[in-house]
Design a protein around this motif. Structure first.
Motif, PDB file in Angstrom:
ATOM      1  N   MET A  92       6.847 -15.086   7.927  1.00  0.00           N
ATOM      2  CA  MET A  92       6.785 -13.646   8.223  1.00  0.00           C
ATOM      3  C   MET A  92       6.173 -13.370   9.586  1.00  0.00           C
ATOM      4  O   MET A  92       6.286 -12.267  10.111  1.00  0.00           O
ATOM      5  CB  MET A  92       5.948 -12.936   7.150  1.00  0.00           C
ATOM      6  N   GLY A  93       5.492 -14.360  10.173  1.00  0.00           N
ATOM      7  CA  GLY A  93       4.915 -14.166  11.497  1.00  0.00           C
ATOM      8  C   GLY A  93       3.476 -13.669  11.477  1.00  0.00           C
ATOM      9  O   GLY A  93       2.912 -13.397  12.526  1.00  0.00           O
ATOM     10  N   PHE A  94       2.873 -13.530  10.278  1.00  0.00           N
ATOM     11  CA  PHE A  94       1.482 -13.077  10.176  1.00  0.00           C
ATOM     12  C   PHE A  94       0.581 -14.293  10.001  1.00  0.00           C
ATOM     13  O   PHE A  94       0.673 -15.000   8.993  1.00  0.00           O
ATOM     14  CB  PHE A  94       1.306 -12.118   9.000  1.00  0.00           C
ATOM     15  N   CYS A  95      -0.274 -14.545  10.995  1.00  0.00           N
ATOM     16  CA  CYS A  95      -1.112 -15.749  10.984  1.00  0.00           C
ATOM     17  C   CYS A  95      -2.501 -15.486  10.430  1.00  0.00           C
ATOM     18  O   CYS A  95      -3.188 -16.417  10.049  1.00  0.00           O
ATOM     19  CB  CYS A  95      -1.228 -16.310  12.410  1.00  0.00           C
ATOM     20  N   ASP A  96      -2.934 -14.248  10.378  1.00  0.00           N
ATOM     21  CA  ASP A  96      -4.301 -13.898   9.970  1.00  0.00           C
ATOM     22  C   ASP A  96      -4.198 -12.968   8.765  1.00  0.00           C
ATOM     23  O   ASP A  96      -3.774 -11.817   8.879  1.00  0.00           O
ATOM     24  CB  ASP A  96      -5.023 -13.209  11.129  1.00  0.00           C
ATOM     25  N   LEU A  97      -4.593 -13.478   7.596  1.00  0.00           N
ATOM     26  CA  LEU A  97      -4.437 -12.713   6.357  1.00  0.00           C
ATOM     27  C   LEU A  97      -5.316 -11.468   6.354  1.00  0.00           C
ATOM     28  O   LEU A  97      -4.904 -10.404   5.886  1.00  0.00           O
ATOM     29  CB  LEU A  97      -4.760 -13.601   5.160  1.00  0.00           C
ATOM     30  N   ARG A  98      -6.546 -11.581   6.884  1.00  0.00           N
ATOM     31  CA  ARG A  98      -7.440 -10.415   6.913  1.00  0.00           C
ATOM     32  C   ARG A  98      -6.847  -9.305   7.782  1.00  0.00           C
ATOM     33  O   ARG A  98      -6.856  -8.117   7.400  1.00  0.00           O
ATOM     34  CB  ARG A  98      -8.810 -10.825   7.451  1.00  0.00           C
ATOM     35  N   THR A  99      -6.328  -9.679   8.935  1.00  0.00           N
ATOM     36  CA  THR A  99      -5.714  -8.686   9.819  1.00  0.00           C
ATOM     37  C   THR A  99      -4.492  -8.070   9.173  1.00  0.00           C
ATOM     38  O   THR A  99      -4.245  -6.863   9.296  1.00  0.00           O
ATOM     39  CB  THR A  99      -5.333  -9.341  11.160  1.00  0.00           C
ATOM     40  N   PHE A 100      -3.713  -8.886   8.481  1.00  0.00           N
ATOM     41  CA  PHE A 100      -2.528  -8.380   7.779  1.00  0.00           C
ATOM     42  C   PHE A 100      -2.924  -7.366   6.713  1.00  0.00           C
ATOM     43  O   PHE A 100      -2.279  -6.323   6.549  1.00  0.00           O
ATOM     44  CB  PHE A 100      -1.772  -9.556   7.167  1.00  0.00           C
ATOM     45  N   ASN A 101      -3.996  -7.647   5.969  1.00  0.00           N
ATOM     46  CA  ASN A 101      -4.461  -6.709   4.938  1.00  0.00           C
ATOM     47  C   ASN A 101      -4.899  -5.382   5.567  1.00  0.00           C
ATOM     48  O   ASN A 101      -4.625  -4.301   5.023  1.00  0.00           O
ATOM     49  CB  ASN A 101      -5.619  -7.324   4.158  1.00  0.00           C
ATOM     50  N   LEU A 102      -5.577  -5.450   6.713  1.00  0.00           N
ATOM     51  CA  LEU A 102      -5.981  -4.224   7.397  1.00  0.00           C
ATOM     52  C   LEU A 102      -4.766  -3.427   7.862  1.00  0.00           C
ATOM     53  O   LEU A 102      -4.753  -2.193   7.793  1.00  0.00           O
ATOM     54  CB  LEU A 102      -6.881  -4.557   8.589  1.00  0.00           C
ATOM     55  N   ALA A 103      -3.742  -4.130   8.339  1.00  0.00           N
ATOM     56  CA  ALA A 103      -2.523  -3.438   8.763  1.00  0.00           C
ATOM     57  C   ALA A 103      -1.838  -2.759   7.583  1.00  0.00           C
ATOM     58  O   ALA A 103      -1.275  -1.660   7.718  1.00  0.00           O
ATOM     59  CB  ALA A 103      -1.571  -4.421   9.444  1.00  0.00           C
ATOM     60  N   MET A 104      -1.881  -3.390   6.411  1.00  0.00           N
ATOM     61  CA  MET A 104      -1.307  -2.782   5.214  1.00  0.00           C
ATOM     62  C   MET A 104      -2.114  -1.559   4.780  1.00  0.00           C
ATOM     63  O   MET A 104      -1.549  -0.537   4.366  1.00  0.00           O
ATOM     64  CB  MET A 104      -1.277  -3.817   4.080  1.00  0.00           C
ATOM     65  N   LEU A 105      -3.432  -1.643   4.885  1.00  0.00           N
ATOM     66  CA  LEU A 105      -4.271  -0.490   4.540  1.00  0.00           C
ATOM     67  C   LEU A 105      -4.042   0.654   5.521  1.00  0.00           C
ATOM     68  O   LEU A 105      -4.046   1.836   5.133  1.00  0.00           O
ATOM     69  CB  LEU A 105      -5.738  -0.898   4.540  1.00  0.00           C
ATOM     70  N   ALA A 106      -3.857   0.316   6.803  1.00  0.00           N
ATOM     71  CA  ALA A 106      -3.573   1.354   7.793  1.00  0.00           C
ATOM     72  C   ALA A 106      -2.264   2.067   7.463  1.00  0.00           C
ATOM     73  O   ALA A 106      -2.108   3.265   7.759  1.00  0.00           O
ATOM     74  CB  ALA A 106      -3.515   0.746   9.187  1.00  0.00           C
ATOM     75  N   LYS A 107      -1.319   1.359   6.849  1.00  0.00           N
ATOM     76  CA  LYS A 107      -0.063   1.984   6.420  1.00  0.00           C
ATOM     77  C   LYS A 107      -0.332   3.093   5.404  1.00  0.00           C
ATOM     78  O   LYS A 107       0.301   4.158   5.447  1.00  0.00           O
ATOM     79  CB  LYS A 107       0.856   0.917   5.812  1.00  0.00           C
ATOM     80  N   GLN A 108      -1.282   2.851   4.505  1.00  0.00           N
ATOM     81  CA  GLN A 108      -1.614   3.885   3.525  1.00  0.00           C
ATOM     82  C   GLN A 108      -2.270   5.088   4.201  1.00  0.00           C
ATOM     83  O   GLN A 108      -2.018   6.239   3.838  1.00  0.00           O
ATOM     84  CB  GLN A 108      -2.550   3.302   2.456  1.00  0.00           C
ATOM     85  N   GLY A 109      -3.126   4.807   5.200  1.00  0.00           N
ATOM     86  CA  GLY A 109      -3.710   5.917   5.960  1.00  0.00           C
ATOM     87  C   GLY A 109      -2.663   6.709   6.707  1.00  0.00           C
ATOM     88  O   GLY A 109      -2.733   7.949   6.780  1.00  0.00           O
ATOM     89  N   TRP A 110      -1.668   6.020   7.264  1.00  0.00           N
ATOM     90  CA  TRP A 110      -0.579   6.709   7.965  1.00  0.00           C
ATOM     91  C   TRP A 110       0.202   7.608   6.999  1.00  0.00           C
ATOM     92  O   TRP A 110       0.573   8.736   7.343  1.00  0.00           O
ATOM     93  CB  TRP A 110       0.350   5.678   8.594  1.00  0.00           C
ATOM     94  N   ARG A 111       0.443   7.123   5.792  1.00  0.00           N
ATOM     95  CA  ARG A 111       1.160   7.933   4.804  1.00  0.00           C
ATOM     96  C   ARG A 111       0.365   9.179   4.434  1.00  0.00           C
ATOM     97  O   ARG A 111       0.942  10.254   4.220  1.00  0.00           O
ATOM     98  CB  ARG A 111       1.434   7.092   3.550  1.00  0.00           C
ATOM     99  N   LEU A 112      -0.946   9.040   4.351  1.00  0.00           N
ATOM    100  CA  LEU A 112      -1.762  10.214   4.059  1.00  0.00           C
ATOM    101  C   LEU A 112      -1.597  11.271   5.154  1.00  0.00           C
ATOM    102  O   LEU A 112      -1.486  12.469   4.869  1.00  0.00           O
ATOM    103  CB  LEU A 112      -3.236   9.816   3.943  1.00  0.00           C
ATOM    104  N   MET A 113      -1.593  10.842   6.412  1.00  0.00           N
ATOM    105  CA  MET A 113      -1.457  11.798   7.516  1.00  0.00           C
ATOM    106  C   MET A 113      -0.084  12.465   7.531  1.00  0.00           C
ATOM    107  O   MET A 113       0.044  13.633   7.902  1.00  0.00           O
ATOM    108  CB  MET A 113      -1.693  11.087   8.851  1.00  0.00           C
ATOM    109  N   GLN A 114       0.955  11.719   7.132  1.00  0.00           N
ATOM    110  CA  GLN A 114       2.311  12.251   7.218  1.00  0.00           C
ATOM    111  C   GLN A 114       2.733  13.027   5.972  1.00  0.00           C
ATOM    112  O   GLN A 114       3.678  13.810   6.027  1.00  0.00           O
ATOM    113  CB  GLN A 114       3.304  11.100   7.465  1.00  0.00           C
ATOM    114  N   GLN A 115       2.084  12.782   4.858  1.00  0.00           N
ATOM    115  CA  GLN A 115       2.471  13.427   3.591  1.00  0.00           C
ATOM    116  C   GLN A 115       1.334  14.311   3.100  1.00  0.00           C
ATOM    117  O   GLN A 115       0.671  14.031   2.089  1.00  0.00           O
ATOM    118  CB  GLN A 115       2.833  12.366   2.555  1.00  0.00           C
ATOM    119  N   LYS A 116       1.113  15.408   3.799  1.00  0.00           N
ATOM    120  CA  LYS A 116      -0.017  16.283   3.492  1.00  0.00           C
ATOM    121  C   LYS A 116       0.214  17.132   2.249  1.00  0.00           C
ATOM    122  O   LYS A 116      -0.711  17.783   1.771  1.00  0.00           O
ATOM    123  CB  LYS A 116      -0.313  17.184   4.693  1.00  0.00           C
ATOM    124  N   ASP A 117       1.432  17.128   1.739  1.00  0.00           N
ATOM    125  CA  ASP A 117       1.705  17.866   0.504  1.00  0.00           C
ATOM    126  C   ASP A 117       1.510  17.006  -0.736  1.00  0.00           C
ATOM    127  O   ASP A 117       1.633  17.507  -1.863  1.00  0.00           O
ATOM    128  CB  ASP A 117       3.144  18.403   0.520  1.00  0.00           C
TER     129      ASP A 117
END
Length: 513
Positions: A1-26
């Motif tokens: 998959m090209g992800f070498c750092d599992l901790r960084t990958f987990n943070l990127a996945m969590l940031a995805k949830q934060g992005w969804r919160l910002m975009q889906q305010k309803d």
């Protein structure tokens, strides 16, 4: 998959949830979180509270990634603070860099926008801010309508967050927090850039990448995975076999390098890994010799695999001769494939529309010397006759896609004012045509301009979009280039623009092919 750092990958996945919160305010989740954790502020300004839930604490761990990669897209400017928020795309830090001439501490971006015309207060901006900041502000495209400010992701052209781009931003954030790891990260970046630019087949580039990553199926790596028990080199039987041993330290490899055309005799053997060896050679060899080194390393690995499965060792002189011949053969094949495509094909000529449609072609040009852009558009009927045309002056832009989008909006405003209701719209920017053909909201930097165009299109009876190459768009291109000599916009109604007569003549010839 090209992800070498599992901790960084987990943070990127969590940031995805934060992005969804910002975009889906309803959404129910956003309403619950906003009520409890940030009732009077924006999500990016929220903090971790002492008694917060595990879910909220996890999302807050990814907030630095979103803050580093997000930026405000200016709508009406009522939600953006001039000094503290990130709102200037393609500008260092995306903020105002220099101190302003007056106190703007409490100002909002809305204070810099004319409320009626929806354009920048150019004189106020130039007199208030440093010249570089002022120029960057005036380059931001504004909507013709009153739209809300929105958050966009800067590291994707479409303005949407992705885990892949978030992963790389997260690595930068973590690297800046841990300066001890910066040196190694910078070394790797130099190696990767040089590796992917080499003029060798892709399979050899991938081999070099795997060797530098330490993931070749050497005996040492296989033993770590409990696949085999033996770790010593199958050729020399003297040392554990890893990437450095096979390619550089094995006596068989040393015999090959000693007779190589590359000047490697004085290179030390004490390099800790392949990345450091690669970096050492990058600073001492020409690009052609580096390509030869990589091909020879690949041949050594191939020979190792052949011996492992019953083959015989090749003479070092034969290997050194073969790698040079192999590179020459590859260069000859590349030259044979580099053949110019014929230009005079049926798909490369302008075609008139079918009745009752009119065809509108638009284009943009960027003039770096004068710091502005130019827009051109022409509308023709089924006989190829010019019904309307324009050559207009545009603002300073930061990219070709931005210039093409602004040109399309200018052309659409012109077509609507001229009374055309059935249009085929053609342009030579594939990104603009895709954005206009998409039904989903555009979150890019020019998304508000795209929305303006779609709003104009909604008032037409029938409309379609089509991408064409430059040969089919030569009239609009000529009009866009002509704008560099103008002081005000020019319009032609049912008259052929003199500056585009040559291009119109070529299009008329193509109609009969």
């Amino acid at each position: 998959m090209g992800f070498c750092d599992l901790r960084t990958f987990n943070l990127a996945m969590l940031a995805k949830q934060g992005w969804r919160l910002m975009q889906q305010k309803d959404s129910l989740l956003y309403k619950c979180f906003s009520t409890r954790y940030f009732p009077r502020s924006h999500f990016l300004d929220a903090v971790e509270s002492p008694n917060c839930s595990f879910v909220w604490r996890s999302i807050m761990a990814a907030i630095p990634i979103l803050k580093a990669g997000c930026c405000w897209r200016v709508g009406d400017g009522t939600s953006i603070k001039i000094l503290t928020d990130k709102w200037i795309p393609k500008h260092p830090t995306n903020k105002v860099l220099f101190s302003a001439g007056v106190d703007v501490g409490e100002w909002l971006v809305a204070d810099l926008i004319e409320p009626d015309s929806h354009c920048w207060k150019h004189d106020l901006i130039m007199n208030t801010f440093h010249r570089e900041d002022a120029k960057a502000i005036c380059r931001i495209p504004l909507s013709r309508r009153r739209v809300d400010d929105s958050i966009i992701w800067l590291h994707n052209k479409n303005g949407r967050y992705s885990v892949k781009s978030g992963y790389y931003v997260a690595r930068q954030v973590l690297r800046s927090e841990n300066w001890a790891e910066c040196s190694k990260g910078n070394d790797e970046q130099q190696v990767w850039k040089a590796l992917w630019k080499m003029n060798v087949p892709n399979k050899i580039k991938i081999f070099g990448w795997r060797a530098c990553q330490g993931i070749l199926p050497t005996r040492l790596n296989l033993a770590k995975r409990k696949i085999i028990a033996e770790t010593f080199c199958p050729i020399c039987l003297q040392s554990p076999e890893n990437e450095m041993h096979v390619i550089w330290e094995c006596p068989v490899a040393q015999d090959v390098w000693a007779g190589s055309r590359i000047k490697l005799q004085k290179c030390p053997l004490g390099q800790p890994d392949m990345v450091q060896l690669f970096l050492y050679l990058l600073h001492r060899l020409e690009p052609e010799d580096m390509a030869l080194f990589l091909v020879q390393a690949w041949m050594l690995w191939s020979q190792r695999n052949s011996v492992l499965h019953g083959g015989k060792l090749k003479e070092p002189g034969w290997l050194n001769k073969r790698d040079v011949e192999w590179l020459e053969e590859f260069a000859q094949v590349q030259d044979q494939l580099d053949v110019l495509q014929p230009r005079a094909t049926v798909g490369n000529v302008w075609r008139p529309p079918a009745h009752p449609f009119f065809k509108m072609n638009f284009d943009a040009a960027i003039f770096n010397d004068s710091g502005r852009s130019g827009f051109g558009a022409v509308i023709r009927n089924e006989l190829g006759e010019v019904m309307a045309a324009l050559s207009a002056i545009g603002p300073s832009v930061s990219s070709s896609d931005e210039a093409e989008t602004l040109a399309c909006r200018k052309a659409m405003e012109f077509a609507v004012d001229a009374g055309f209701n059935e249009l085929i719209i053609e342009g030579d920017s594939i990104n603009v045509i895709k954005a206009l053909s998409s039904s989903s909201p555009d979150l890019s930097v020019v998304g508000n301009v795209v929305a303006d165009i779609k709003c104009l299109i909604s008032g037409l009876r029938r409309v379609s979009f089509s991408w064409v190459n430059r040969d089919c768009n030569r009239v609009a291109h000529a009009l866009a280039k002509f704008a560099n000599s103008l002081e005000e916009d020019l319009y032609w109604m049912e008259d052929a623009p003199p500056v585009a007569l040559d291009a119109l003549f070529l299009d008329s010839i193509s109609m009969n092919i």
